[in-house]
Design a protein around this motif. Sequence first.
Motif, PDB file in Angstrom:
ATOM      1  N   ASP A 116      64.419  20.991 -57.985  1.00  5.81           N
ATOM      2  CA  ASP A 116      64.344  19.650 -58.078  1.00  5.81           C
ATOM      3  C   ASP A 116      65.558  18.691 -57.575  1.00  5.81           C
ATOM      4  O   ASP A 116      64.993  17.523 -57.059  1.00  5.81           O
ATOM      5  N   LEU A 117      66.668  19.297 -57.964  1.00  5.70           N
ATOM      6  CA  LEU A 117      67.696  18.499 -57.229  1.00  5.70           C
ATOM      7  C   LEU A 117      67.831  18.435 -55.784  1.00  5.70           C
ATOM      8  O   LEU A 117      68.049  17.532 -55.049  1.00  5.70           O
ATOM      9  N   VAL A 136      65.187  18.538 -53.845  1.00  8.89           N
ATOM     10  CA  VAL A 136      63.977  17.592 -53.589  1.00  8.89           C
ATOM     11  C   VAL A 136      64.797  16.137 -53.348  1.00  8.89           C
ATOM     12  O   VAL A 136      64.782  15.296 -52.427  1.00  8.89           O
ATOM     13  N   GLU A 137      65.488  15.792 -54.312  1.00 11.51           N
ATOM     14  CA  GLU A 137      65.942  14.446 -54.610  1.00 11.51           C
ATOM     15  C   GLU A 137      67.268  14.227 -53.478  1.00 11.51           C
ATOM     16  O   GLU A 137      67.134  12.846 -52.845  1.00 11.51           O
ATOM     17  N   LYS A 138      68.012  15.321 -53.462  1.00 13.95           N
ATOM     18  CA  LYS A 138      69.372  15.101 -52.535  1.00 13.95           C
ATOM     19  C   LYS A 138      69.197  15.537 -51.363  1.00 13.95           C
ATOM     20  O   LYS A 138      70.069  15.003 -50.359  1.00 13.95           O
ATOM     21  N   ARG A 183      64.912  14.176 -49.635  1.00 12.41           N
ATOM     22  CA  ARG A 183      64.694  12.781 -49.494  1.00 12.41           C
ATOM     23  C   ARG A 183      66.028  12.129 -48.880  1.00 12.41           C
ATOM     24  O   ARG A 183      66.019  10.914 -48.643  1.00 12.41           O
ATOM     25  N   LYS A 184      67.080  13.048 -48.148  1.00 13.69           N
ATOM     26  CA  LYS A 184      68.053  12.284 -47.423  1.00 13.69           C
ATOM     27  C   LYS A 184      68.243  12.921 -46.288  1.00 13.69           C
ATOM     28  O   LYS A 184      69.353  12.156 -45.434  1.00 13.69           O
ATOM     29  N   ASP A 192      56.168  14.372 -51.580  1.00 15.12           N
ATOM     30  CA  ASP A 192      56.130  13.173 -50.726  1.00 15.12           C
ATOM     31  C   ASP A 192      55.185  13.370 -49.239  1.00 15.12           C
ATOM     32  O   ASP A 192      55.198  14.450 -49.252  1.00 15.12           O
ATOM     33  N   ASP A 224      65.670   8.192 -46.414  1.00 17.96           N
ATOM     34  CA  ASP A 224      66.784   7.493 -46.537  1.00 17.96           C
ATOM     35  C   ASP A 224      67.015   6.259 -45.945  1.00 17.96           C
ATOM     36  O   ASP A 224      67.405   6.533 -44.640  1.00 17.96           O
ATOM     37  N   ASN A 260      55.385  22.096 -54.850  1.00 17.21           N
ATOM     38  CA  ASN A 260      56.355  22.286 -56.037  1.00 17.21           C
ATOM     39  C   ASN A 260      56.831  23.579 -56.478  1.00 17.21           C
ATOM     40  O   ASN A 260      57.560  23.789 -57.204  1.00 17.21           O
TER      41      ASN A 260
END
Length: 460
Positions: free
Chosen positions: A61-62, A64-66, A69-70, A95, A182, A364
């Motif tokens: 999950d981290l 995915v976010e960091k 998505r960046k 996404d 981003d 996921n």
Amino acid sequence: MSTKVTLTDEQIAARDPSDSFQDLLKIETVEVPAALLESTDTYLGSEDIAISRYISQDFFDLEVEKVWRKTWQAACRVNRLREAGDYFVYDIVDDSILLTRTESGELKGYHNSCLHRGRALKRGSGNSDKIRCPYHAWSWDLDGEFKGAPCEWDFPHVNKENTKLPEVKVETWGGWVFINMDENAPSLKDYMEVLPQHMDQWKHEQRFVAAHVEKVIACNWKAGLEAFIESYHALATHPQILPYQGIDNSQYDVWGDHVSRSISAYGVVNPSHNDQFSEQDCLDGMMAMIGSEERPQLAPGQTAREAYALMNLPAANEAAGEDFTDRTTMSELMDSTLYSLFPNLAPWAGNGTVITYRHRPNGNDVDSCIMDVFILARFPEGTESPPDAATFRLESDQPFTEAAEVLGAGLANVFNQDGANLPQVQRGMKSSKKGMVTLGNYQEVRIRHFHQTIDKYLAK
């Protein structure tokens, strides 16, 4: 937990004692590209890597976010978006990005979600002169400007200014369309570091997808990717290639945070098997690899590497519409020169038909990924690109050999061997008492580099 070990400089710098890839370049008869002459000899430490990085949902999950998505990600080939109104949907975990070519010829990317009730606006690929939600018919033009909705009298609070489709960054390189979610991301050029400088001479933008296989593999996306950025596994996993590929002395390089490379020479017997195979065995092995029943005999004094390069030359000339005679190295006609761009694109370099790999999470699911194999063939400069081949999809229970008609039997068999390992890697990591994986200092330096870059993103 592993014990900290202190290494001497000699241990850190240890390499296979046989001729290196750089030694092979010394016998080339034409000018060698500067990119191939680079050798970074990078040491990034000897510490173990925690298995939790591959099996933990929290870590996933981290990422995915960091990470997802960046970072800049190759979503599709430009060929998918040739005409105004062409669209392609790229999904990564939760996404979804809708890519389209506008009437003015610009490439645009939007979050694939209706601004009314959230339905995905498009699926797959196709052509449409507008973006219209199938649920309630809210519509936008290809530039993302709101065009209207049924019963607009009921939405006095909705106007063109607050209902423009949210965009993502879109850029291209090498025939690929890249996206980045981003808003503050650097340009693709800056992100790619040395890669364009190295790769542009091999004209990836002048290629089309001759074959594309997409397969679900029951392993974490990182475990899948890592199987293709080191050659060390080939000694046990792909014994059929040892007569004709130098695995022991593959070269590994890293640059910056986003780029790495491995080079394994074809047309040479693997150094630790030199006493088992002759030059003729080497050539015979390569002919078998490409599915040919022919077994041409080497001329007196000719090496398998020289003979195979000469065989590859006419096809490379025809595909490019150029004559590479006396201006291409043997390496550029046959070697496995595999770059990677963080997080998940791995293009081969060279003047012939090349492969590109891509690994991404399967939705996921921390325990499965999607692997794409693209076979990229050259087309002559100044001519229109042929259409890309249709995608051949395989589920996790379908072996790569079911795609042999697309990939060729030899390549499908190699991928099948990898595909047999990877679910067992994921299974074995979950049962590990050690809780760590141990990496070689040199042969697996690209994996360590990859994880160190992940850590930099997670720390932001």
